[in-house]
Design an enzyme around this catalytic site. Structure first.
Site, short mmCIF file in Angstrom:
data_model
loop_
_atom_site.label_atom_id
_atom_site.label_comp_id
_atom_site.label_asym_id
_atom_site.label_seq_id
_atom_site.Cartn_x
_atom_site.Cartn_y
_atom_site.Cartn_z
N SER A 10 0.83 -1.22 0.00
CA SER A 10 0.00 0.00 0.00
C SER A 10 0.86 1.26 0.00
O SER A 10 0.57 2.23 -0.70
CB SER A 10 -0.89 0.02 1.25
OG SER A 10 -1.80 -1.04 1.21
N ARG A 67 1.44 4.25 -3.06
CA ARG A 67 1.20 5.67 -2.76
C ARG A 67 2.45 6.51 -3.00
O ARG A 67 2.36 7.67 -3.42
CB ARG A 67 0.68 5.80 -1.33
CG ARG A 67 -0.80 5.35 -1.22
CD ARG A 67 -1.17 4.97 0.20
NE ARG A 67 -2.58 4.69 0.38
CZ ARG A 67 -3.18 3.53 0.10
NH1 ARG A 67 -2.49 2.52 -0.40
NH2 ARG A 67 -4.48 3.37 0.31
N ARG A 69 -14.22 -6.70 -10.45
CA ARG A 69 -14.27 -6.11 -9.10
C ARG A 69 -15.10 -4.81 -9.11
O ARG A 69 -15.09 -4.08 -10.09
CB ARG A 69 -12.84 -5.88 -8.58
CG ARG A 69 -12.16 -7.24 -8.36
CD ARG A 69 -10.81 -7.10 -7.76
NE ARG A 69 -10.86 -6.60 -6.40
CZ ARG A 69 -9.78 -6.29 -5.71
NH1 ARG A 69 -8.59 -6.42 -6.25
NH2 ARG A 69 -9.89 -5.86 -4.47
N GLN A 129 -9.20 2.13 -0.24
CA GLN A 129 -9.14 2.43 -1.67
C GLN A 129 -10.21 3.45 -2.04
O GLN A 129 -9.96 4.39 -2.79
CB GLN A 129 -9.28 1.14 -2.48
CG GLN A 129 -8.07 0.22 -2.29
CD GLN A 129 -8.17 -1.07 -3.07
OE1 GLN A 129 -9.16 -1.32 -3.76
NE2 GLN A 129 -7.15 -1.89 -2.96
N ASP A 148 -6.65 -8.31 4.70
CA ASP A 148 -5.89 -9.16 3.78
C ASP A 148 -5.29 -10.38 4.47
O ASP A 148 -4.82 -11.31 3.81
CB ASP A 148 -4.78 -8.35 3.10
CG ASP A 148 -5.35 -7.29 2.16
OD1 ASP A 148 -6.51 -7.44 1.72
OD2 ASP A 148 -4.64 -6.31 1.88
N ARG A 162 -12.92 -14.52 -1.34
CA ARG A 162 -12.07 -15.19 -0.34
C ARG A 162 -12.87 -15.91 0.74
O ARG A 162 -12.28 -16.71 1.48
CB ARG A 162 -11.08 -14.18 0.27
CG ARG A 162 -10.01 -13.77 -0.72
CD ARG A 162 -8.98 -12.83 -0.12
NE ARG A 162 -7.99 -12.47 -1.13
CZ ARG A 162 -7.20 -11.39 -1.06
NH1 ARG A 162 -7.31 -10.55 -0.03
NH2 ARG A 162 -6.32 -11.15 -2.00
N ARG A 175 -2.94 -14.06 -2.22
CA ARG A 175 -3.10 -14.34 -0.77
C ARG A 175 -3.62 -15.77 -0.55
O ARG A 175 -3.33 -16.39 0.47
CB ARG A 175 -4.01 -13.31 -0.12
CG ARG A 175 -3.52 -11.88 -0.38
CD ARG A 175 -3.40 -11.03 0.86
NE ARG A 175 -2.85 -9.72 0.52
CZ ARG A 175 -1.56 -9.39 0.57
NH1 ARG A 175 -0.66 -10.25 0.99
NH2 ARG A 175 -1.14 -8.18 0.22
C1 S3P Z 1 -5.54 -1.41 0.12
C2 S3P Z 1 -6.75 -1.45 0.76
C3 S3P Z 1 -7.50 -2.68 1.03
C4 S3P Z 1 -6.65 -3.91 0.86
C5 S3P Z 1 -5.79 -3.85 -0.39
C6 S3P Z 1 -4.88 -2.66 -0.34
C7 S3P Z 1 -4.89 -0.13 -0.11
O1 S3P Z 1 -8.58 -2.74 0.11
O2 S3P Z 1 -7.46 -5.06 0.83
O3 S3P Z 1 -5.02 -5.03 -0.51
O4 S3P Z 1 -3.69 -0.09 -0.44
O5 S3P Z 1 -5.55 0.91 0.06
P1 S3P Z 1 -9.97 -2.00 0.42
O6 S3P Z 1 -9.69 -0.57 0.56
O7 S3P Z 1 -10.85 -2.28 -0.75
O8 S3P Z 1 -10.48 -2.64 1.67
#
Ligand code: S3P
Length: 441
Positions: free
Chosen positions: A21, A25, A120, A182, A328, A359, A401
């Site tokens: 993550s 960013r 998705r 996200q 995750d 999942r 995963r």
């Molecule tokens: C992430 C947020 C999570 C996570 C993903 C990475 C991110 O998803 O499951 O692997 O980097 O912001 P969600 O925001 O959809 O929960």
């Protein structure tokens, strides 16, 4: 790939790759900053490489070397129109976050990814970004990618001599139905290009890497409870970012050390941001012997070494505000729960259904095939622990995963486990099997 039950304890020291993550960013915000952003311990996994390639197509120069990456940012208004479709690969983070940025640009772009990305849900970002005045079309009309982002609704600023433009996006106060970093990040990034402040309120706090890093880059962003608020048009400046190890990757080795008798692992420099460290709290509640050592903080992101020893675990209930902090890690936590004493209930985790695979279904079906006593529920699963696992054929569904969680399950399973499609570990942990093998020797 075929696996058999491990015969030796896992002992020694390891590092895990950089946080996924935070790596995403660093590239995105580095591109929107003035000057160069230098990133060390960047995750060279396929998802983050998708982000790099999208920003290169948007006119950003990025030097990627094994030691560090340099992002030569061009400021909030420096991106240029891509010549082709932006390919986000398997990455939900790339797709959703970049959509917020592209909504604020004076050009149109099209985003697409692999089969998983194309199924998705993107309506969760299309709706709030549309409320902000963005024009985003799901090209197949199903609320998924491919997405056409007509980010060209721009108006000239007051001064006719100025070449500056200002987005026509409106600042909104959005109450998100899901705790999703996200979604939150996509809206906050569009908020950089809005006419007023933008805020997002979530049911529970999701990971806050966007807020921490944007603040470090100079944005005016504040958080209060479950609300994050950003002011538009900051001058972002490049920074030095040292990415901590990914706790989501460390989770596999935490689980392995807890399960395999005689194990003791020291996992160095793992990010322990409280919006991500739910696995530590859960395994402690289950009875794990785990110590957090040598804590440091960099750019607001805490990290530490984790010392994990084999432990006898008991089942617990996991739900509510804890879920976004370990979303995750739930597949590998389910594996641990199969070997714990008593019942584990995972609830409030319906988001698991819309990850790289469903999942809930995939974890439950495969663990049942391995002999576990586990049932799916609407929002999670219930696991009666303490029944031995045996080998089975496991389809990763090209979900990294799932591949890694079932590799860990195979360490405790009698007979042979075959996992199909293990190459998908490249998404977040290219050296996963090399690291595991080194510890088993
Ligand atoms: C992430 C947020 C999570 C996570 C993903 C990475 C991110 O998803 O499951 O692997 O980097 O912001 P969600 O925001 O959809 O929960």
């Amino acid at each position: 790939m075929k696996f058999t039950k491990t015969t030796a304890p896992l002992r020694g020291e390891l590092t895990v790759p950089g946080d996924k993550s935070i790596s995403h960013r660093a590239v995105m915000f580095g591109a929107l900053a003035q000057g160069t952003t230098e990133v060390t311990n960047f995750l060279q996994g396929a998802d983050c490489l998708s982000t790099i390639s999208c920003f290169c197509q948007l006119g950003i120069a990025i030097d990627n070397t094994p030691e560090r990456i340099l992002i030569h940012g061009k400021g909030l208004h420096g991106l240029t129109a891509p010549a082709d479709i932006l390919d986000t690969g398997n990455s939900g983070t790339t797709t959703r976050l970049i959509s917020g940025i592209l909504a604020g640009q004076p050009f149109a772009s099209t985003l697409n990814g692999d089969a998983s990305i194309q199924s998705r849900p993107m309506k969760r970002i299309i709706d709030p970004l549309t409320q902000m005045g963005a024009d985003i079309v799901s090209l197949r009309g199903n609320g998924c990618a491919p997405l056409l982002i007509n980010g060209n609704k721009f108006i000239e600023t007051a001064s006719p001599s100025s070449k500056d433009t200002m987005a026509a996006l409106k600042g909104i106060h959005y109450r998100s139905p899901v705790a999703s970093a996200q979604v939150k990040s996509s809206i906050l990034l569009a908020g950089l290009y809005a006419d007023d402040e933008t805020s997002v309120t979530e049911p529970y706090v999701s990971r806050n890497h966007t807020e921490l890093m944007l603040r470090g880059f100079g944005a005016d962003i504040r958080t209060e409870g479950t609300t994050a608020t950003i002011l538009p048009h900051p001058k972002l400046h490049g920074d030095l970012i040292s990415v901590p190890g990914d706790i989501s990757s460390a989770a596999y080795f935490i689980a392995a050390a807890l399960m395999v008798p005689g194990s003791e692992l020291l996992i160095r420099n793992v990010g322990i941001n409280p919006t991500r460290d739910g696995i530590l709290r859960v395994v402690r509640d289950m009875g794990a012997k785990i110590m957090v050592l040598n804590e440091t903080t960099n750019g607001g992101e805490p990290a530490a070494d984790l010392l994990v020893k084999h432990s006898f675990l008991k089942g617990i209930t996991i739900g509510g505000a804890l879920i976004p902090t370990l979303i995750d890690e739930l597949p590998v936590i389910a594996v641990l729960a199969c070997l714990a004493d008593g019942t584990t209930v995972i609830k409030d985790a319906q988001e698991l259904k819309v990850k790289e695979s469903n999942r809930i279904d995939v974890v439950v079906n495969h663990l049942q095939a391995m002999g576990a006593h586990i049932e799916a529920t609407e929002d999670g699963m219930i696991i009666e622990g303490g029944y031995p696992l045996h080998g089975a054929v496991i389809d990763s569904h090209l979900d990294h995963r799932i591949a890694m969680s079932f590799t860990i399950a195979s360490l405790m399973a009698d007979g042979e486990t075959e996992i199909l499609g293990v190459d998908c570990v490249n998404i977040s942990y290219p050296d996963f099997y090399k690291t595991l093998e080194a510890l088993e020797r």
